[in-house]
Write a protein that holds these residues in place. Structure first.
Motif, PDB file in Angstrom:
ATOM      1  N   ASP A 152       0.842  -1.169  -0.198  1.00 29.06           N
ATOM      2  CA  ASP A 152      -0.023  -0.019   0.008  1.00 29.06           C
ATOM      3  C   ASP A 152       0.885   1.161   0.090  1.00 29.06           C
ATOM      4  O   ASP A 152       0.273   2.439  -0.427  1.00 29.06           O
ATOM      5  CB  ASP A 152      -0.781   0.125   1.402  1.00 29.06           C
ATOM      6  CG  ASP A 152      -1.798  -1.149   1.245  1.00 29.06           C
ATOM      7  OD1 ASP A 152      -2.317  -1.248   0.162  1.00 29.06           O
ATOM      8  OD2 ASP A 152      -2.149  -1.667   2.305  1.00 29.06           O
ATOM      9  N   GLY A 153       2.039   1.123   0.404  1.00 28.61           N
ATOM     10  CA  GLY A 153       3.161   2.353   0.334  1.00 28.61           C
ATOM     11  C   GLY A 153       3.307   3.029   1.866  1.00 28.61           C
ATOM     12  O   GLY A 153       2.465   2.739   2.861  1.00 28.61           O
ATOM     13  N   PHE A 154       4.408   3.265   2.201  1.00 31.61           N
ATOM     14  CA  PHE A 154       4.971   3.723   3.226  1.00 31.61           C
ATOM     15  C   PHE A 154       4.542   5.271   3.475  1.00 31.61           C
ATOM     16  O   PHE A 154       4.785   5.985   2.426  1.00 31.61           O
ATOM     17  CB  PHE A 154       6.542   3.833   3.454  1.00 31.61           C
ATOM     18  CG  PHE A 154       7.187   4.412   4.724  1.00 31.61           C
ATOM     19  CD1 PHE A 154       7.040   3.697   5.774  1.00 31.61           C
ATOM     20  CD2 PHE A 154       7.708   5.800   4.558  1.00 31.61           C
ATOM     21  CE1 PHE A 154       8.016   4.160   6.732  1.00 31.61           C
ATOM     22  CE2 PHE A 154       8.237   6.230   5.600  1.00 31.61           C
ATOM     23  CZ  PHE A 154       8.036   5.669   6.804  1.00 31.61           C
ATOM     24  N   ARG A 155       3.614   5.601   4.355  1.00 29.83           N
ATOM     25  CA  ARG A 155       2.773   6.799   4.404  1.00 29.83           C
ATOM     26  C   ARG A 155       3.510   8.066   5.334  1.00 29.83           C
ATOM     27  O   ARG A 155       3.974   7.780   6.244  1.00 29.83           O
ATOM     28  CB  ARG A 155       1.387   6.651   4.908  1.00 29.83           C
ATOM     29  CG  ARG A 155       0.686   5.369   4.130  1.00 29.83           C
ATOM     30  CD  ARG A 155      -1.003   5.433   4.435  1.00 29.83           C
ATOM     31  NE  ARG A 155      -1.395   6.563   4.039  1.00 29.83           N
ATOM     32  CZ  ARG A 155      -1.982   6.772   2.692  1.00 29.83           C
ATOM     33  NH1 ARG A 155      -1.765   5.366   2.018  1.00 29.83           N
ATOM     34  NH2 ARG A 155      -2.520   7.670   2.293  1.00 29.83           N
ATOM     35  N   VAL A 156       3.910   8.983   4.527  1.00 27.00           N
ATOM     36  CA  VAL A 156       4.516  10.143   5.014  1.00 27.00           C
ATOM     37  C   VAL A 156       3.570  11.424   5.112  1.00 27.00           C
ATOM     38  O   VAL A 156       3.071  11.776   3.886  1.00 27.00           O
ATOM     39  CB  VAL A 156       5.854  10.613   4.180  1.00 27.00           C
ATOM     40  CG1 VAL A 156       6.425  11.739   4.842  1.00 27.00           C
ATOM     41  CG2 VAL A 156       6.589   9.347   4.071  1.00 27.00           C
ATOM     42  N   ALA A 157       3.233  11.959   6.205  1.00 24.06           N
ATOM     43  CA  ALA A 157       2.385  12.939   6.223  1.00 24.06           C
ATOM     44  C   ALA A 157       3.208  14.353   6.563  1.00 24.06           C
ATOM     45  O   ALA A 157       4.195  14.298   7.444  1.00 24.06           O
ATOM     46  CB  ALA A 157       1.487  13.022   7.527  1.00 24.06           C
ATOM     47  N   LEU A 158       2.923  15.446   5.938  1.00 25.79           N
ATOM     48  CA  LEU A 158       3.598  16.783   5.758  1.00 25.79           C
ATOM     49  C   LEU A 158       2.970  17.414   6.953  1.00 25.79           C
ATOM     50  O   LEU A 158       1.772  17.763   6.561  1.00 25.79           O
ATOM     51  CB  LEU A 158       3.945  17.390   4.488  1.00 25.79           C
ATOM     52  CG  LEU A 158       4.711  16.564   3.565  1.00 25.79           C
ATOM     53  CD1 LEU A 158       4.791  17.457   2.277  1.00 25.79           C
ATOM     54  CD2 LEU A 158       5.919  16.184   3.873  1.00 25.79           C
ATOM     55  N   LEU A 159       3.382  17.957   7.923  1.00 25.44           N
ATOM     56  CA  LEU A 159       2.661  18.476   9.037  1.00 25.44           C
ATOM     57  C   LEU A 159       3.561  19.997   9.437  1.00 25.44           C
ATOM     58  O   LEU A 159       4.563  19.590   9.594  1.00 25.44           O
ATOM     59  CB  LEU A 159       2.327  17.483  10.110  1.00 25.44           C
ATOM     60  CG  LEU A 159       1.233  17.963  11.241  1.00 25.44           C
ATOM     61  CD1 LEU A 159      -0.090  17.537  10.376  1.00 25.44           C
ATOM     62  CD2 LEU A 159       1.239  16.789  12.260  1.00 25.44           C
TER      63      LEU A 159
END
Length: 452
Positions: free
Chosen positions: A232-239
């Motif tokens: 599904d993908g390595f999920r990265v959130a820009l916060l």
């Protein structure tokens, strides 16, 4: 009586007995140099006799003119392959027309096939489903095939190829076989209950095997979701606060204008995602609304979604112009990376803090490398097959619970313990679609010779 359930049973039974020959375009739609049209079912020989005669030998490619079965008009010239049942992907007679990829040629052949008696267009996934029904692939292998078709990165390709080749199925079927053996030992303990020593010995051996298997299943489940991350993908959130440069960073990483960039704070109101390929690993980058005390209901909803995305992410990249690393409540520092944005405007150095600039490109390579490193750590380097589907995880959790119930019981409740193991084997069998209570009987009769 539940008439809805009855109707579903009849619908399923009718689907299973559908003797139609199915056909479909198996290559990508649209204009191309080549196309592949696949046909499967009992009428394949009739189709070939009327459209491309003479029929070549099975598994021998032949160049043929494809003709309309009624008008005899030439529709295309193509390479013909056919596979006689049961030695085919679906277990039925299968033929492939490998012809030209023009829309007109494809449409003419499909229309001609539609005039043949007993032929119809295939339902989505119906070729694979017939392969499953005829024992050519199990459910886990079919899921791997679907993932292979959708694979975008090298890691996804490798994982999906291994699963479609039966790597996961072999592991799960091995566990199911061991559960069947445990069930057989438990049933033997019941059958020899009048011989205390034999019954106790059989039950103790079943418990010993169940303990070892439970540990293996537990280790498989406790894998950090590495297989699901690859799929599904390595999920990265820009916060970060408004106007910290999150959207500019998203665009720089995606190398396109995926998000609107404006000097006005609070431009981003919803979560925007882009998918990247970093060193062969799939990475999903999410741009989020700026975190601040919001006034409007719309901005409050955007911030709520931002925080929800961050909590579900594998990595949170916290951006601020000052290098502030004060994270919102609920965001773990272990899964976060604080960076200072707009480094071209502020030259002061901050110890142990990565500084980036989307204008000059400063620090972007280091950031990409760090994200790639974290993704690689999450996936790991284990050679063992990994869980790839939530469905598999749920079934294995059920199996582990049932084994735990078995181990918590005693010889006095042996009949209930036998049911625990039966349910555990059934749960694992659901992963591959191979569930058969007769397997337990076969084990009992062959191993303990208690058939009567």
């Amino acid at each position: 009586m539940d008439w809805v359930a009855v109707a579903r049973v009849y619908e399923y039974a009718n689907a299973m007995t559908d003797a139609a020959t199915i056909f479909a375009l198996s290559s990508a739609p649209g204009r191309a140099a080549l196309s592949v049209i696949r046909i499967s079912g009992p009428a394949v020989r009739d189709v070939l006799e009327k459209m491309v005669a003479p029929i070549p030998k099975p598994r021998v490619a032949a160049f043929r003119t494809i003709r309309h079965p009624e008008t005899r008009e030439a529709l295309d010239r193509a390479l013909l392959l056919w596979f006689a049942a049961p030695n085919s992907e679906t277990g039925e007679d299968v033929a492939e027309f490998q012809g030209h990829g023009s829309r007109a040629a494809i449409a003419a052949i499909l229309a001609a096939l539609g005039t043949m008696k007993g032929c119809r267009l295939a339902e989505p996934g119906e070729f694979a489903r017939r392969g499953f029904e005829n024992g050519k692939m199990d459910l886990a292998e079919i899921e791997g095939l679907g993932d292979l078709i959708e694979a975008e990165t090298e890691a996804q390709r490798r994982q999906a190829l291994a699963q479609s080749a039966g790597m996961l199925s072999k592991l799960y079927e091995g566990w199911r076989t061991r559960l069947i053996e445990i069930a057989a030992l438990t049933e033997a303990a019941i059958d020899f209950s009048d011989e205390a020593d034999v019954s106790a010995s059989s039950f103790m051996e079943a418990r010993k095997r169940a303990e070892a298997l439970s540990a293996e299943i537990g280790a498989h489940l406790d894998d950090g979701h590495r297989g699901e991350i690859v799929r599904d993908g390595f999920r990265v959130a820009l916060l970060g606060p408004p106007n910290a440069g999150k959207s500019s960073l998203l665009n720089a990483l995606a190398r396109r204008d995926a998000a609107i960039v404006s000097a006005e704070a609070g431009t981003t109101r919803d979560v925007i995602e882009v998918r990247l390929d970093l060193a062969g690993l799939p990475v999903v980058i999410s741009d989020t609304a700026g975190i601040r005390e919001a006034g409007s209901a719309v901005e409050q909803e955007g911030i709520r979604r931002s925080l929800a995305t961050a909590r579900d992410a594998d990595l949170v990249v916290w951006l601020s112009e000052t290098g502030d690393s004060k994270l919102p409540e609920g965001i773990s520092r272990e899964t976060s990376l604080a960076i200072r944005s707009k480094a071209d405007l502020r030259r002061e150095s901050t110890a142990d803090l990565l500084a980036i600039s989307t204008v000059t490109g400063e620090g972007l390579d280091r950031l990409v490398a760090e994200i790639g490193r974290r993704a690689s750590e999450a996936v790991g380097t284990k050679a063992e097959p990994a869980l790839t589907q939530a469905r598999h995880r749920q079934s294995l959790e059920v199996a582990r619970r049932e084994i735990a119930a078995f181990l918590a019981g005693s010889l006095e409740s042996i009949e209930l313990r036998a049911e625990d193991i039966r349910r555990a084997a059934h749960a694992i069998g659901r992963i591959t679609g191979r569930v058969d209570v007769e397997d337990v009987l076969d084990q009992i009769f062959s191993r303990f010779c208690i058939g009567k």
